[in-house]
Design an enzyme around this catalytic site. Structure first.
Site, PDB file in Angstrom:
ATOM      1  N   GLY A   1      12.315 -55.067  19.507  1.00  0.00           N
ATOM      2  CA  GLY A   1      12.204 -53.604  19.575  1.00  0.00           C
ATOM      3  C   GLY A   1      11.766 -53.130  20.954  1.00  0.00           C
ATOM      4  O   GLY A   1      12.282 -52.142  21.478  1.00  0.00           O
TER       5      GLY A   1
ATOM      6  N   GLY B   1      14.507 -61.278  18.075  1.00  0.00           N
ATOM      7  CA  GLY B   1      14.206 -62.540  17.393  1.00  0.00           C
ATOM      8  C   GLY B   1      15.429 -63.317  16.965  1.00  0.00           C
ATOM      9  O   GLY B   1      15.533 -64.521  17.223  1.00  0.00           O
TER      10      GLY B   1
ATOM     11  N   LYS C   1      22.342 -53.783  10.171  1.00  0.00           N
ATOM     12  CA  LYS C   1      22.580 -52.364   9.889  1.00  0.00           C
ATOM     13  C   LYS C   1      22.838 -51.512  11.127  1.00  0.00           C
ATOM     14  O   LYS C   1      22.267 -51.749  12.187  1.00  0.00           O
ATOM     15  CB  LYS C   1      21.353 -51.782   9.187  1.00  0.00           C
TER      16      LYS C   1
ATOM     17  N   ARG D   1       6.366 -68.596  21.989  1.00  0.00           N
ATOM     18  CA  ARG D   1       5.472 -67.498  22.383  1.00  0.00           C
ATOM     19  C   ARG D   1       4.173 -68.002  23.000  1.00  0.00           C
ATOM     20  O   ARG D   1       3.630 -67.363  23.904  1.00  0.00           O
ATOM     21  CB  ARG D   1       5.189 -66.611  21.178  1.00  0.00           C
TER      22      ARG D   1
HETATM   23  P1  AMP Z   1      18.716 -57.163  12.120  1.00  0.00           P
HETATM   24  O1  AMP Z   1      17.380 -57.484  11.502  1.00  0.00           O
HETATM   25  O2  AMP Z   1      19.262 -55.836  11.723  1.00  0.00           O
HETATM   26  O3  AMP Z   1      18.762 -57.422  13.602  1.00  0.00           O
HETATM   27  O4  AMP Z   1      19.725 -58.182  11.457  1.00  0.00           O
HETATM   28  C1  AMP Z   1      19.597 -59.575  11.522  1.00  0.00           C
HETATM   29  C2  AMP Z   1      20.138 -60.131  10.256  1.00  0.00           C
HETATM   30  O5  AMP Z   1      21.450 -59.666  10.061  1.00  0.00           O
HETATM   31  C3  AMP Z   1      20.210 -61.637  10.234  1.00  0.00           C
HETATM   32  O6  AMP Z   1      19.252 -62.116   9.331  1.00  0.00           O
HETATM   33  C4  AMP Z   1      21.624 -61.919   9.750  1.00  0.00           C
HETATM   34  O7  AMP Z   1      21.672 -62.872   8.728  1.00  0.00           O
HETATM   35  C5  AMP Z   1      22.063 -60.575   9.208  1.00  0.00           C
HETATM   36  N1  AMP Z   1      23.531 -60.429   9.194  1.00  0.00           N
HETATM   37  C6  AMP Z   1      24.389 -60.590  10.205  1.00  0.00           C
HETATM   38  N2  AMP Z   1      25.660 -60.448   9.776  1.00  0.00           N
HETATM   39  C7  AMP Z   1      25.609 -60.184   8.459  1.00  0.00           C
HETATM   40  C8  AMP Z   1      26.580 -59.955   7.461  1.00  0.00           C
HETATM   41  N3  AMP Z   1      27.876 -59.952   7.754  1.00  0.00           N
HETATM   42  N4  AMP Z   1      26.162 -59.729   6.191  1.00  0.00           N
HETATM   43  C9  AMP Z   1      24.855 -59.745   5.911  1.00  0.00           C
HETATM   44  N5  AMP Z   1      23.879 -59.931   6.811  1.00  0.00           N
HETATM   45  C10 AMP Z   1      24.250 -60.163   8.072  1.00  0.00           C
END
Ligand code: AMP
Length: 415
Positions: free
Chosen positions: A396, A373, A217, A34
């Site tokens: 975002g 990120g 999620k 950054r």
């Molecule tokens: P997000 O913040 O929603 O973009 O998600 C990123 C995070 O999702 C990362 O820290 C990953 O470790 C997590 N992630 C990806 N796949 C999985 C999974 N199958 N189970 C749990 N966490 C996950």
């Protein structure tokens, strides 16, 4: 006004950058991407013989002073990157004297803007449900204007080069622009590059267009997923989301991350994809683990049939091939969010397969944009960042721009 057309000679420029760099427990910077990203803008101002007032946030101190998030820690790194001394103003709201004393070529870094609740403009210590919340919010908005006016008073010209926070209407990212006329506010080079990359994706789509959305999620990505369904040919949904879909289809997902209150939403997404003729690509198999740890025991199983006590932490071999084949045949690619828990070295294979396929497609002429990120951390981890078309500094902000939303940070300057 554009930064290229502006002569900063003898001007004081206040520049909003995103110096929210990751630090280790000793306050050392672990990734300076950054800082490097903002250098073209900062150097142009210094080369013109202007003086620089740099402002940024770091972390989420929630309106309170927190030494762990002090920008003082990064003064040596900024000085080194700029090749000149950097003064530090320990209070962003009390830097008039330091700013006034700046001579052409000199640099002042303001302390973390978010030590002041006025930066974000949200009332602190009061619940949204409290009847007094609305009044507190209104009062805080007034204070935010005062804070922005103070920041503006330090300088002759305002430059916004912080794409990562452009989707926020904060004092330093948007409100401050109200105190400069159109000839004295502009986007920085990094911001211009980001805007062009988004324009490229949206206005110049070569097909097939494949979006890969991962992460933990469905709920946090639903806006962009729905919006992308009007634009893409292929939509790969991976990572933790996989298991909400598998469960919605009647599968057993064991201990996998799963939003049980979003099963209808998952079914709705599948139905909409079909209606719109979008090829929705979901994982079929996974690497399941008996613990949420890098050293857990693993086995490959169907996402529809994960044993009790096991959880899917990465895409399985069949899924990796499916994703890679889809990506390889694409001409425009957007990737946001990992396909597994990539922070654990033993669960990077899914994300690696995606990254490799993107690199291959890019070498064959596709335009690829990686943002957010975690996906950026993935391509950096794999050493592939320079083999994709564009790595965005926005998470975002990038997604909101691609959703077609007008980003407040850009609107504040461009109108
Ligand atoms: P997000 O913040 O929603 O973009 O998600 C990123 C995070 O999702 C990362 O820290 C990953 O470790 C997590 N992630 C990806 N796949 C999985 C999974 N199958 N189970 C749990 N966490 C996950």
């Amino acid at each position: 006004m554009t930064i290229d057309n502006y002569n900063f000679k003898n001007k004081k420029a206040i520049v909003r950058v995103d110096f929210n760099v990751p630090l280790d427990e000793n306050g050392n910077i672990t990734d300076d991407t950054r800082i490097r990203g903002a250098l073209p803008t900062l150097k142009k101002i210094l080369a013109d013989d202007g003086s620089l007032i740099i402002m940024s946030h770091m972390g989420k101190p929630k309106g309170k002073i927190n030494p762990k998030m002090s920008l003082k820690q990064i003064v040596p790194a900024v000085a080194k990157a700029l090749g000149t001394d950097v003064e530090f103003a320990p209070d962003a709201a009390d830097a008039s004297e330091a700013a006034a004393a700046l001579k052409p070529g000199q640099v002042l870094l303001l302390e973390n803007l978010r030590f002041h609740p006025e930066e974000e403009g949200k009332p602190v210590g009061i619940d949204k449900a409290d009847p007094a919340y609305e009044a507190a919010k209104k009062e805080m908005k007034e204070k935010q204007k005062e804070f922005a006016k103070k920041l503006a008073s330090y300088a002759d010209v305002y430059v916004n080069d912080a794409f990562g926070t452009a989707h926020r209407k904060h004092a330093s990212t948007a409100v401050v622009a109200d105190y400069f006329d159109a000839d004295n506010k502009m986007l920085g080079y990094l911001m211009e590059k980001e805007v062009t990359a988004v324009d490229n994706i949206l206005s110049n789509i070569k097909r097939p267009f494949t979006a890969i959305m991962g992460g933990s999620k469905v709920s946090t990505k639903i806006g962009i997923i729905e919006n992308l369904m009007d634009k893409v040919d292929n939509l790969i949904l991976c990572g933790g989301m996989t298991y909400t879909f598998a469960k919605a289809k009647g599968g057993n997902v064991g201990n996998s991350i799963c939003e049980t209150d979003k099963l209808d939403l998952a079914l709705d997404i599948m139905r909409k994809a079909q209606e719109k003729g979008v090829n929705l690509v979901l994982g079929t198999d996974c690497v399941a683990a008996d613990d949420f740890s890098n050293d857990a025991n693993t086995k490959v199983c169907s996402v529809m049939d994960i044993p009790e006590g096991w959880e899917g932490l990465d895409a399985g071999p069949e899924t990796r091939k499916l994703f890679a084949d889809t990506i390889r045949g694409s001409k425009t690619i957007l990737w946001n969010g990992p396909a597994g828990v990539f922070e654990f070295d033993n669960f990077t294979a899914g994300s690696r397969a995606i990254a490799d396929a993107i690199v291959e497609a890019t070498a064959n002429g596709a335009f690829s944009l990686v943002g957010g990120g975690d996906s950026v951390a993935c391509v950096n981890k794999f050493g592939l960042a320079d083999k994709v078309s564009y790595v965005s500094t926005g998470g975002g902000a990038l997604l909101e721009a691609i959703e077609g939303k007008v980003l407040p940070g850009i609107a504040a300057i461009k109108g």
